[in-house]
Design a protein around this motif. Sequence first.
Motif, PDB file in Angstrom:
ATOM      1  N   MET A  52       0.780  -1.230   0.000  1.00  9.46           N
ATOM      2  CA  MET A  52       0.000   0.000   0.000  1.00  9.46           C
ATOM      3  C   MET A  52       0.813   1.281   0.000  1.00  9.46           C
ATOM      4  O   MET A  52       0.430   2.252  -0.635  1.00  9.46           O
ATOM      5  CB  MET A  52      -0.950   0.007   1.204  1.00  9.46           C
ATOM      6  CG  MET A  52      -2.190  -0.831   0.951  1.00  9.46           C
ATOM      7  SD  MET A  52      -3.193  -1.101   2.407  1.00  9.46           S
ATOM      8  CE  MET A  52      -3.812   0.530   2.713  1.00  9.46           C
ATOM      9  N   CYS A  53       1.928   1.301   0.716  1.00  8.26           N
ATOM     10  CA  CYS A  53       2.614   2.592   0.872  1.00  8.26           C
ATOM     11  C   CYS A  53       3.432   2.950  -0.366  1.00  8.26           C
ATOM     12  O   CYS A  53       3.704   4.110  -0.606  1.00  8.26           O
ATOM     13  CB  CYS A  53       3.488   2.594   2.117  1.00  8.26           C
ATOM     14  SG  CYS A  53       4.978   1.613   1.970  1.00  8.26           S
ATOM     15  N   LEU A 100       3.457  11.384   1.336  1.00 11.59           N
ATOM     16  CA  LEU A 100       3.131  10.991   2.712  1.00 11.59           C
ATOM     17  C   LEU A 100       3.216  12.176   3.668  1.00 11.59           C
ATOM     18  O   LEU A 100       2.485  12.254   4.649  1.00 11.59           O
ATOM     19  CB  LEU A 100       4.089   9.886   3.191  1.00 11.59           C
ATOM     20  CG  LEU A 100       3.839   8.489   2.625  1.00 11.59           C
ATOM     21  CD1 LEU A 100       4.948   7.548   3.069  1.00 11.59           C
ATOM     22  CD2 LEU A 100       2.487   7.952   3.073  1.00 11.59           C
ATOM     23  N   ASN A 103       0.320  15.698   4.187  1.00  9.86           N
ATOM     24  CA  ASN A 103      -0.734  15.813   5.196  1.00  9.86           C
ATOM     25  C   ASN A 103      -0.265  15.384   6.582  1.00  9.86           C
ATOM     26  O   ASN A 103      -1.067  15.236   7.496  1.00  9.86           O
ATOM     27  CB  ASN A 103      -1.955  14.983   4.780  1.00  9.86           C
ATOM     28  CG  ASN A 103      -2.815  15.715   3.769  1.00  9.86           C
ATOM     29  OD1 ASN A 103      -3.207  16.854   4.000  1.00  9.86           O
ATOM     30  ND2 ASN A 103      -3.072  15.088   2.645  1.00  9.86           N
ATOM     31  N   ARG A 138      -4.629  18.291   6.013  1.00 11.19           N
ATOM     32  CA  ARG A 138      -5.861  17.614   6.442  1.00 11.19           C
ATOM     33  C   ARG A 138      -5.969  17.682   7.969  1.00 11.19           C
ATOM     34  O   ARG A 138      -4.976  17.519   8.670  1.00 11.19           O
ATOM     35  CB  ARG A 138      -5.759  16.157   5.980  1.00 11.19           C
ATOM     36  CG  ARG A 138      -6.833  15.235   6.433  1.00 11.19           C
ATOM     37  CD  ARG A 138      -6.642  13.886   5.770  1.00 11.19           C
ATOM     38  NE  ARG A 138      -5.397  13.232   6.134  1.00 11.19           N
ATOM     39  CZ  ARG A 138      -4.624  12.575   5.285  1.00 11.19           C
ATOM     40  NH1 ARG A 138      -4.950  12.488   4.025  1.00 11.19           N
ATOM     41  NH2 ARG A 138      -3.517  11.995   5.689  1.00 11.19           N
ATOM     42  N   ILE A 158      -0.423   7.488   8.370  1.00 12.41           N
ATOM     43  CA  ILE A 158      -0.089   7.428   6.941  1.00 12.41           C
ATOM     44  C   ILE A 158      -0.790   6.259   6.254  1.00 12.41           C
ATOM     45  O   ILE A 158      -0.384   5.816   5.178  1.00 12.41           O
ATOM     46  CB  ILE A 158       1.435   7.368   6.703  1.00 12.41           C
ATOM     47  CG1 ILE A 158       2.045   6.166   7.419  1.00 12.41           C
ATOM     48  CG2 ILE A 158       2.107   8.660   7.129  1.00 12.41           C
ATOM     49  CD1 ILE A 158       3.473   5.859   6.970  1.00 12.41           C
ATOM     50  N   GLN A 159      -1.837   5.733   6.853  1.00 15.62           N
ATOM     51  CA  GLN A 159      -2.691   4.687   6.258  1.00 15.62           C
ATOM     52  C   GLN A 159      -1.884   3.497   5.735  1.00 15.62           C
ATOM     53  O   GLN A 159      -2.090   3.044   4.610  1.00 15.62           O
ATOM     54  CB  GLN A 159      -3.550   5.279   5.114  1.00 15.62           C
ATOM     55  CG  GLN A 159      -4.667   6.186   5.561  1.00 15.62           C
ATOM     56  CD  GLN A 159      -4.222   7.629   5.721  1.00 15.62           C
ATOM     57  OE1 GLN A 159      -3.190   8.017   5.204  1.00 15.62           O
ATOM     58  NE2 GLN A 159      -4.988   8.414   6.455  1.00 15.62           N
ATOM     59  N   PHE A 178     -10.319   0.855   8.485  1.00 13.86           N
ATOM     60  CA  PHE A 178     -10.333   2.071   7.676  1.00 13.86           C
ATOM     61  C   PHE A 178     -11.771   2.523   7.492  1.00 13.86           C
ATOM     62  O   PHE A 178     -12.670   1.714   7.282  1.00 13.86           O
ATOM     63  CB  PHE A 178      -9.737   1.810   6.295  1.00 13.86           C
ATOM     64  CG  PHE A 178      -8.238   1.748   6.275  1.00 13.86           C
ATOM     65  CD1 PHE A 178      -7.494   2.816   6.770  1.00 13.86           C
ATOM     66  CD2 PHE A 178      -7.580   0.653   5.761  1.00 13.86           C
ATOM     67  CE1 PHE A 178      -6.113   2.779   6.742  1.00 13.86           C
ATOM     68  CE2 PHE A 178      -6.199   0.613   5.731  1.00 13.86           C
ATOM     69  CZ  PHE A 178      -5.466   1.675   6.223  1.00 13.86           C
ATOM     70  N   ILE A 179     -11.964   3.830   7.545  1.00 12.61           N
ATOM     71  CA  ILE A 179     -13.270   4.407   7.274  1.00 12.61           C
ATOM     72  C   ILE A 179     -13.042   5.502   6.228  1.00 12.61           C
ATOM     73  O   ILE A 179     -12.031   6.195   6.269  1.00 12.61           O
ATOM     74  CB  ILE A 179     -13.880   5.025   8.558  1.00 12.61           C
ATOM     75  CG1 ILE A 179     -14.092   3.922   9.603  1.00 12.61           C
ATOM     76  CG2 ILE A 179     -15.197   5.739   8.260  1.00 12.61           C
ATOM     77  CD1 ILE A 179     -14.483   4.432  10.959  1.00 12.61           C
ATOM     78  N   GLY A 180     -13.996   5.669   5.325  1.00  8.81           N
ATOM     79  CA  GLY A 180     -13.898   6.745   4.345  1.00  8.81           C
ATOM     80  C   GLY A 180     -13.028   6.371   3.165  1.00  8.81           C
ATOM     81  O   GLY A 180     -12.519   5.259   3.066  1.00  8.81           O
ATOM     82  N   ARG A 181     -12.865   7.339   2.273  1.00  3.40           N
ATOM     83  CA  ARG A 181     -12.167   7.096   1.016  1.00  3.40           C
ATOM     84  C   ARG A 181     -11.184   8.218   0.739  1.00  3.40           C
ATOM     85  O   ARG A 181     -11.244   9.268   1.353  1.00  3.40           O
ATOM     86  CB  ARG A 181     -13.186   7.088  -0.126  1.00  3.40           C
ATOM     87  CG  ARG A 181     -13.759   5.769  -0.503  1.00  3.40           C
ATOM     88  CD  ARG A 181     -14.206   5.771  -1.953  1.00  3.40           C
ATOM     89  NE  ARG A 181     -15.228   6.739  -2.270  1.00  3.40           N
ATOM     90  CZ  ARG A 181     -16.522   6.512  -2.239  1.00  3.40           C
ATOM     91  NH1 ARG A 181     -16.966   5.344  -1.890  1.00  3.40           N
ATOM     92  NH2 ARG A 181     -17.385   7.445  -2.569  1.00  3.40           N
ATOM     93  N   GLY A 182     -10.342   7.986  -0.249  1.00  4.41           N
ATOM     94  CA  GLY A 182      -9.428   9.021  -0.721  1.00  4.41           C
ATOM     95  C   GLY A 182      -8.547   9.552   0.395  1.00  4.41           C
ATOM     96  O   GLY A 182      -8.180   8.817   1.319  1.00  4.41           O
ATOM     97  N   ASP A 183      -8.204  10.860   0.321  1.00  4.39           N
ATOM     98  CA  ASP A 183      -7.325  11.385   1.353  1.00  4.39           C
ATOM     99  C   ASP A 183      -8.095  11.695   2.642  1.00  4.39           C
ATOM    100  O   ASP A 183      -7.539  12.296   3.565  1.00  4.39           O
ATOM    101  CB  ASP A 183      -6.511  12.590   0.849  1.00  4.39           C
ATOM    102  CG  ASP A 183      -7.398  13.729   0.385  1.00  4.39           C
ATOM    103  OD1 ASP A 183      -8.631  13.577   0.436  1.00  4.39           O
ATOM    104  OD2 ASP A 183      -6.850  14.757  -0.053  1.00  4.39           O
ATOM    105  N   THR A 185      -9.411   9.055   4.170  1.00 10.21           N
ATOM    106  CA  THR A 185      -9.431   7.732   4.790  1.00 10.21           C
ATOM    107  C   THR A 185      -8.878   7.861   6.205  1.00 10.21           C
ATOM    108  O   THR A 185      -7.846   8.475   6.410  1.00 10.21           O
ATOM    109  CB  THR A 185      -8.542   6.764   3.984  1.00 10.21           C
ATOM    110  OG1 THR A 185      -8.973   6.784   2.630  1.00 10.21           O
ATOM    111  CG2 THR A 185      -8.637   5.361   4.530  1.00 10.21           C
TER     112      THR A 185
END
Lengths: 285, 432
Positions: A52-53, A100, A103, A138, A158-159, A178-183, A185
Motif C-alpha cells: 500500500m505505501c 506521505l 498531510n 488535512r 499514513i494509512q 479504515f473508514i472513508g475514502r481518498g485522502d 481515509t
Amino acid sequence: MSTDESQNLVTLSIDGKEINAKGGELLIEAAEKAGVFIPRFCYHNRLPQVGMCRMCLVEVKGPRGFSLQPSCYLPVSEAMEVITQSEKVKKAQDGILEFLLINHPLDCPTCDKGGECPLQDQTLTYGPGESRFAEEKRHWEKPIAISELVFLDRERCIQCDRCTRFADVVAGDALIEFIGRGDHTEVNVFPDRPFSSYFSGNTVQICPVGALTATPYRFKARPWDLSQVESSCMACSMGCRIMVQSSQNGLTRYLGLDSDSVNHGWLCDKGRFGFEAVNSADRES
Amino acid sequence: MSTKIVTARVDIPNSHTLSVYLEHGGYQSLRKALLEMTPEQVQEEVTASGMLGRGGAGFETGRKWSMLKQDLVRYLVVNGDESEPSTFKDHLLVENDPHQLVEGTLITAYAIGASRAFIYLRGEFALGLERVQSAINEAYAYGAIGRNIFGSGFSVDLVLQPGAGAYICGEETALIESLEGKRGFPRIKPPYFPAVIGLYGAPTIVNNVETMSNVPWIVKNGGQAFAAMGKGRSTGTRLFALSGDVMRPGNYELEMTSKTFRELIYDPDFGGGLKEGRSVKAVIPGGVSAPWIGPDNLDLPLGQDEVAQAGSMLGSGSIIVLDDHTCAVRAAWRITRFFNRESCGQCTPCREGSGWIEKIMHRIELGSGTESDLDLVLDACDNIAPGLTWPPQQTTICVLGPSIPSSVVSAIKMFRDEFMVHIKEEGCPFVH
C-alpha cells in the motif's frame, strides 16, 4: 532439508551484485539479507504484505525492460535483475515521501515517536529536503482515545494498514478499520465499540509514525534517553521476549522482541503494560 | 441504417418485460447455445467475433475467457458498476433491456462453465436494480435460470448484487472484494488476476454489461457476422454515450470506426452539433480517465486503435464535448476533484496525490496560482504515473492512480495560455 533448500536457491542480481536467495522469498527480505535495505512503511515481516505505501518501489527487469515494482510484493526468481539505486527509484522514493508528508503534521518535537520514527528516519535518508506543499493540511481532532490504553492521532496516520492488519489477522479481533475514502481515509473504531483488544499495545509498537500512542508511555521519555535490556516477560509462563526500557531510574516501557519460537515480536497488553505495577503507589510489597 | 445490436429493442414499450422480450426473439440464443452448441463452440464464436471488452480496458473477450483457470468452481461476474462520469450506456441497457443482459450472462456462464453468476449493479441504479431483479425472477419462472435449463442439463444460478456507491468498485478486483462483502480495495496484480484467483479465491471472469449484452446476438448470428462490422481490432458496434456541449446528448449505437468524432458530434441524427456560434475546444473520448484530444483530432474514426494512436483511449465509449465557452482549468479541476473523492485511499500516490493536485488546481482556478504551480502539478502527476505516458506506467495498485493526471496534464499541455490568464488576471475569465 538442506538439499531441498539448496535446490530451491535462486541467483539474482541487485544493483549489479549477484546474490543467492530462497526461491519465492520476497524481494524486500532477500535484499535486506544481502545487505541492501529497501525503505518501507506498510511492509512488516510478521504481517501479510499489502503493497500500500509504495515506498519499496525498485526497478525490476521484465519483458519490456526495467519498471518500478513494489519489492514487498515480488517473490524473487532465477536471474531476476533489480536496481535499488537509480534516478528513477530515487524520484519515486522522493515522490512517495513527499506525498506521505503533505498531510503529516510537523509536530515531531512533541511526538512520542520522534527519534524512533520510521517516517522521520526514512525522510532523512531518502526524502526530499523541502516540501513544495503550500496548501492547508488535512485536519482531524487529535488525539482521540480509542481505548483506555491507546490514543489515536489521525493527522499523523499514513494509512499503512499495519495496525488494522494486525488487529484483523494476528489478534483476530478487527476492532479498528479504515473508514472513508481518498485522502479522508481514517483509521478508527466502530461506533460505541472501543479498541478493547487484549493485544492493542502491539499496534502502538508497529505504527510507523506517532499515530498510535499508549497511555503509560505518552510524554514520559524520549527514545534516545532510554536505557534498555533484553529480558523475558513474567506475566505468564509463555516467556515472551521483551526489551525492558527505563528512564530516570524508572521503568518506562516494554517492547516485544521478535523471537521466532515464542512471540514473533508480539505481547499481550497484560505483559506489555503490567510493568506499571512495579513502581505503583498501590503496591503492597 | 446501421445494424443495432444491443439497443435493437430499447425503444419498444415495456421492453424490459419477459413477454416483449420473447416476442422479439428473446432467449432463442440461450436455447441455441444450450441445446445445439457445446461450451467450446460458444467460446469459439465469441473469439471469432473479435469483440473487445466494453468496460474500458478493451481486452478481447474471447481471449479473456480462454485464460480462465479450469478449476471445478468458476464464477462469472458482470460488472454493472457504471460510475465513470459521463458514462451512461449500461444504464440504458439495464433499464430497457435487462433480459438481454440476463440472457448474455447465462450464455457466458454456460460457455465458461460457471457454477454461479453475479450481476454487480451500481447501487444508484434504482430502476435498473428493480428491472434486472424482476427480469431474473421472470427468467427463473420461465426456466431460463436455475436447474436443468431448457432440459439441457446445464444449471446455473444468477444473483444480483447492488453496489454501495463507490467508483472504485467498477475496478474488477475491487468489485470482487466488494462482492465478497469487504472494503472496495483493488487487489494487487500480478499475481492475482481474477481469471486465476477471483471471487472467493475461485477463477472468475469479469465482463461488462454491454459486453454481455452483445453475446446473444453473436450466438444467434455467428462471430463472423459480428467481426464483419467495424475495422481492424474494432469489431461490431459500440454504444457511445455522448454528452457535454452538444445539442443532442445521448446514447448512440454505431458500427465501430464507421463514423468519426466529427460526424458523431455534428450529424443531426446524433449529436446535432454545438450551440450557435460555438466550436469544439476539446473532446474527452473515453470517460474522464482518458487524456483529452483537440479539435485537430475530430476526423479520427471511432475505433479502439485509432484513438489509442492519438494518445488517448476509447475507454468506456463515453464522449464528452467541451466547447469554447468551457474553462479548461475548471473542467480539469472538477475531474480531479472527482478522482480525489473516489480514490479508495489504499496506496499513497493516488490517495495523497489526488488531493494535492485538486487543491492546487482549485487555487489556480480561483486566481491564486503561480506559474511555478504548473510545473509542480506536472511533477506531482509524474510521481503518480512516471513519464506521464499513455498507456500509463504504473506505480499504483490500480489504474485509478494514473487516470488522475490524464485531464490535468492534457489541460496544461493543450491550454497553458489559459492557465496563464488565470494566473495573471488572478481569476477565471469564463462566465460560469
